[in-house]
Write a protein that holds these residues in place. Structure first.
Motif, mmCIF file in Angstrom:
data_model
loop_
_atom_site.group_PDB
_atom_site.id
_atom_site.type_symbol
_atom_site.label_atom_id
_atom_site.label_comp_id
_atom_site.label_asym_id
_atom_site.label_seq_id
_atom_site.Cartn_x
_atom_site.Cartn_y
_atom_site.Cartn_z
ATOM 1 N N PHE A 263 31.342 59.197 38.669
ATOM 2 C CA PHE A 263 31.736 60.380 39.438
ATOM 3 C C PHE A 263 32.608 60.017 40.640
ATOM 4 O O PHE A 263 32.571 60.683 41.673
ATOM 5 C CB PHE A 263 30.489 61.121 39.923
ATOM 6 N N GLY A 264 33.389 59.016 40.547
ATOM 7 C CA GLY A 264 34.271 58.666 41.642
ATOM 8 C C GLY A 264 33.510 58.141 42.848
ATOM 9 O O GLY A 264 32.432 57.555 42.735
ATOM 10 N N ARG A 265 34.055 58.387 44.030
ATOM 11 C CA ARG A 265 33.446 57.899 45.263
ATOM 12 C C ARG A 265 32.623 58.973 45.977
ATOM 13 O O ARG A 265 32.240 58.799 47.129
ATOM 14 C CB ARG A 265 34.539 57.383 46.211
ATOM 15 N N GLY A 266 32.351 60.079 45.311
ATOM 16 C CA GLY A 266 31.522 61.124 45.918
ATOM 17 C C GLY A 266 32.247 61.989 46.907
ATOM 18 O O GLY A 266 31.609 62.519 47.837
ATOM 19 N N GLY A 267 33.551 62.165 46.737
ATOM 20 C CA GLY A 267 34.298 63.000 47.673
ATOM 21 C C GLY A 267 33.847 64.451 47.656
ATOM 22 O O GLY A 267 33.884 65.130 48.696
ATOM 23 N N PHE A 268 33.408 64.955 46.509
ATOM 24 C CA PHE A 268 32.985 66.351 46.446
ATOM 25 C C PHE A 268 31.708 66.567 47.262
ATOM 26 O O PHE A 268 31.509 67.636 47.846
ATOM 27 C CB PHE A 268 32.784 66.781 44.989
ATOM 28 N N VAL A 269 30.829 65.549 47.312
ATOM 29 C CA VAL A 269 29.616 65.670 48.113
ATOM 30 C C VAL A 269 29.968 65.741 49.592
ATOM 31 O O VAL A 269 29.408 66.541 50.348
ATOM 32 C CB VAL A 269 28.665 64.493 47.816
ATOM 33 N N SER A 270 30.907 64.913 50.025
ATOM 34 C CA SER A 270 31.328 64.928 51.419
ATOM 35 C C SER A 270 31.917 66.287 51.793
ATOM 36 O O SER A 270 31.656 66.823 52.882
ATOM 37 C CB SER A 270 32.350 63.818 51.670
#
Length: 381
Positions: A263-270
């Motif tokens: 899921f990538g580096r979690g940019g959506f969570v940030s």
């Protein structure tokens, strides 16, 4: 032998009608027409039967006028037509609701003409991202809906987990060689949510580099998959959709179907933490089989500037026919939201927290995929 007198059965009435001449021989009463019948003040003609109280005396052989018969027959036939119309759901006196159909057609034609007038005069609204709500509702969704309802027969679950107002981030798995899963998810939210919410998808750069696809994506409300655009949409209270797998999930081989990629580096969570909006996991089953990718022509992909060039059992061997997706049965399930309101503002800078939340979302989507696959009877039914 003495002559015997014959006393008729209606002797009492005959005597009353004859004015008391009891000694005379009585002859059987003859039927007479209504025109020749006497209507005395207190007596009835001989041979006539007294009418019941409250009823008009009409003779048995009284001729019914032709006009009466015709009017009665017309009333009976009209009652039969009205009864049949009522049984079919139409209003009495109408030809099976043809008036309603004509009125509905006229209304649709008038609405279509008004829509064309607004298009030609430029009297329609478009937001900062190019989203055209009127065009999406009346045209683009109507083009996608037959594929959604008839071809893929999408079943939607958990739509109540999407809030009726305010921003929210929907995170879904990505698959199918072509990004039809994002479009079907958008139709699912649009057609099933009780608050008529619109899903704004974050798309890859390639989408906005293609001539025609670029304009259609903007009209549908898609925008570039970057933190800035996502944050602006969430702050405006929009419903934003993201597929963190990207091309890794979209172009994975058929052997790795329903196995989530990184899921990538979690940019959506940030982004969700900064906007303090809930994260809603979404699992899509059925998209993996529409284009079973058995190979990847990497050389052709580099020449065309694509991340991959799929080889399927039908494409490119059958030419344009190979681009038709297989009619699989889809299920889209929206999971329970993961709330972020309780986290402090500086939580968006905590890498460990972002990693844990990212892993939680991924595990929830993967678990739901396995559960839906177990429940599925067949790929196509």
């Amino acid at each position: 032998m003495a002559d015997a007198k014959v006393i008729p059965f209606d002797d009492d009435r005959s005597r009353g009608g004859a004015g008391g001449a009891g000694g005379a021989a009585q002859r059987p009463a003859r039927r007479r027409g209504a025109g020749s019948r006497r209507h005395g003040a207190g007596t009835a003609a001989m041979g006539d039967v007294q009418p019941l109280p409250g009823r008009t005396p009409v003779g048995d052989d009284a001729p019914v006028p032709r006009e009466s018969r015709e009017s009665r027959e017309s009333r009976e036939s009209r009652a039969e037509r009205d009864g049949g119309a009522a049984a079919s759901g139409a209003a009495p006196g109408t030809e099976s609701g043809s008036g309603d159909e004509a009125g509905g057609l006229e209304q649709r034609v008038a609405s279509g003409l008004a829509f064309l007038r607004r298009r030609l005069t430029g009297d329609y609204a478009v937001d900062d991202f190019g989203y055209d709500e009127e065009l999406t509702d009346q045209v683009l969704m109507s083009l996608l809906r037959p594929m959604y309802e008839k071809y893929f027969r999408v079943e939607v679950k958990g739509i109540e987990n999407i809030p009726s107002e305010g921003g929210a981030l929907i995170v879904a798995n990505h698959s199918g060689t072509l990004p039809l899963d994002g479009l079907m998810m958008q139709v699912a939210v649009h057609d099933n949510h009780p608050a008529d919410r619109h899903l704004r998808l974050l798309a890859a750069d390639l989408v906005f580099m293609l001539p025609v696809v670029n304009e259609l994506a903007r009209k549908l409300g898609h925008t570039l998959a970057c933190a800035e655009d996502a944050a602006r949409l969430l702050e405006q209270g929009e419903l934003v959709g993201v597929m963190p797998e990207g091309f890794k999930g979209l172009g994975k081989p058929f052997a790795d179907r329903y196995k989530l990629q990184r899921f990538g580096r979690g940019g959506f969570v940030s982004t969700a933490l900064r906007a303090r909006t809930p994260i809603i996991p979404c699992s899509i089953v059925g998209a993996e089989e529409i284009y079973p990718m058995i190979g990847n022509a990497r050389t052709v992909a580099r020449l065309l500037g694509f991340p991959y060039f799929p080889l399927t059992p039908t494409f490119p061997w059958l030419g344009p026919l190979g681009a038709i997706p297989l009619p699989t049965k889809w299920t889209i399930q929206f999971g329970e939201p993961i709330h972020t309101e309780s986290y402090p503002p500086e939580a968006a800078e905590d890498p460990m927290l972002m990693f844990n939340l990212t892993d939680q979302v991924r595990e929830q989507i993967q678990h739901t995929l396995y559960k839906l696959l177990v429940q599925r009877r067949s790929v196509f039914f």
